[in-house]
Design an enzyme around this catalytic site. Structure first.
Site, short mmCIF file in Angstrom:
data_model
loop_
_atom_site.label_atom_id
_atom_site.label_comp_id
_atom_site.label_asym_id
_atom_site.label_seq_id
_atom_site.Cartn_x
_atom_site.Cartn_y
_atom_site.Cartn_z
CG ASP A 1 38.22 34.27 30.11
OD1 ASP A 1 38.57 35.44 29.94
OD2 ASP A 1 37.79 33.84 31.19
CG HIS B 1 38.16 35.82 34.46
ND1 HIS B 1 37.98 35.84 33.09
CD2 HIS B 1 37.77 37.03 34.89
CE1 HIS B 1 37.50 37.01 32.73
NE2 HIS B 1 37.37 37.76 33.80
#
Ligand SMILES: NC(=O)C1=CN([C@@H]2O[C@H](COP(=O)(O)OP(=O)(O)OC[C@H]3O[C@@H](n4cnc5c(N)ncnc54)[C@H](O)[C@@H]3O)[C@@H](O)[C@H]2O)C=CC1
Ligand SMILES: O=C([O-])CC(=O)C(=O)O
Length: 327
Positions: free
Chosen positions: A161, A189
């Site tokens: 990410d 996440h």
């Protein structure tokens, strides 16, 4: 020729698509550096052992100077015996008709025995990275079954990410990713994660200021980063693999070799109002093989709301695995 003792790196789900992208990079020295030999331990379930053996044949065929040996097993105790770096990639994906509770339960069946095996046999300096989803909560399950291993050794991956956020921002500003520092992913996440441009720096000012476009930040940047995994699945017909492997290499490399600032999901000590024990992504600094949460950042209202929303999801996941008796 390398002179150091070989480091044992265990990869679970070694025959999967991330495994295939990851193992060659570990064996080539990109994970631990050019002077550290590695012994690979590949953990798979019985139906995938033959495929893991095929990958091991290919690893042999690369004649990597740093590769000191490969062991393939379906026995978690053997795989984690003496492990220094454990990459927990294999997980149970959500399949059609599966409820959230079913997914957490199926993953509990994987991460509980793996946590126990790490507790029983890991080396003193073990470092664990959980990649398999839901990564933060799988890390929480594994950690809770490894009471003798310090809690700070269990981490989950939000580096993909983080890297996605760097790349999106660099493209927007027309700069190189090397010109951006202090990028942070907060939370889970998952699609609730919060990529933070207020603390990221570009050319001596905050990235949010450099962008100067609140609508882009809110309506394009954040959802693009947070939903990138789904966009890759939609386009490729399979989830991110090479970029996930790359992020795992970055995560462990920086943990071992140090970095001024990155994103890692780690056990909260209560910093920034995140309940203690939750495995949440924070800005971290690494030195001497240890991480610490970057302290003292001012969190404005916009960021507070988003961090709180992602942390609330992590608390829900924790409560769900607790009620299933998995932690
Ligand atoms: N944290 C992150 O940023 C990312 C996480 N992921 C997650 O990583 C995981 C792996 O992804 P892929 O490699 O694409 O999946 P894959 O399905 O290609 O491979 C998974 C492998 O794990 C193995 N496995 C299942 N149970 C196991 C067990 N108990 N012990 C050892 N191995 C076991 C399977 O046999 C399979 O070979 C998935 O959960 C995926 O959602 C993927 C991308 C990014
Ligand atoms: O949803 C998935 O399996 C893939 C994933 O985590 C990502 O690409 O961020």
């Amino acid at each position: 020729m390398a002179s150091k003792a070989a480091v044992k790196v265990t990869v679970t789900g070694a025959a999967g698509q991330i495994g295939y992208a990851l193992l060659f990079r570990i064996a080539s020295g990109q994970l631990l550096g050019p002077d550290t030999p590695v012994r690979l331990s590949l953990l798979e379930i019985p139906p995938a052992l033959k495929a893991a053996e095929g990958t091991a044949m290919e690893l042999d065929d690369c004649a990597f100077p740093l590769l000191a040996g490969i062991d393939i097993t379906d026995d978690a105790k053997r795989a984690f015996d003496g492990v220094n770096v454990a990459l927990l990639v294999g997980a149970r994906p959500r399949t059609k008709g599966m409820e959230r509770g079913d997914l957490l339960e199926a993953n509990g069946g994987i991460f509980k025995p793996q946590g126990e095996a790490i507790n029983a046999g890991a080396a003193e300096d073990v470092k664990v990275l959980v990649v398999g989803n839901p990564a933060n909560t799988n890390a929480l399950i594994a950690r809770s079954h490894a009471p003798d291993v310090p809690a700070d050794r269990f981490t989950a991956m939000t580096r993909l990410d983080h890297n996605r956020a760097l790349s999106q921002l660099a493209a927007k500003l027309g700069v190189s990713v090397t010109e951006i520092s202090q990028m942070t992913i907060w939370g889970n996440h998952s699609a609730t994660q919060y990529p933070d441009l207020f603390h990221a720096q570009v050319g001596g000012r905050s990235a949010a200021e450099a962008v100067g476009d609140d609508a882009w930040l809110r309506d394009t940047f954040i959802p693009t980063v947070a939903k990138r995994g789904a966009a890759i699945i939609e386009s490729r017909g399979a989830s991110s693999a090479a970029s996930a492997a790359n992020a795992a290499v970055d995560h462990v490399h920086d943990w071992v070799h140090g970095t001024e600032w990155t994103s890692m999901a780690v056990a909260s000590d209560g910093s920034y109002g995140v309940p203690e024990g939750i495995i949440s992504s924070f800005p971290v600094r690494c030195a001497d093989g240890r991480w610490e949460i970057v302290q003292g950042l001012d969190i404005d209202e916009f960021s507070r709301e988003r961090i709180d929303a992602s942390v609330a999801e992590l608390v829900e996941e924790r409560d769900a695995v607790r009620s299933l008796g998995l932690i």
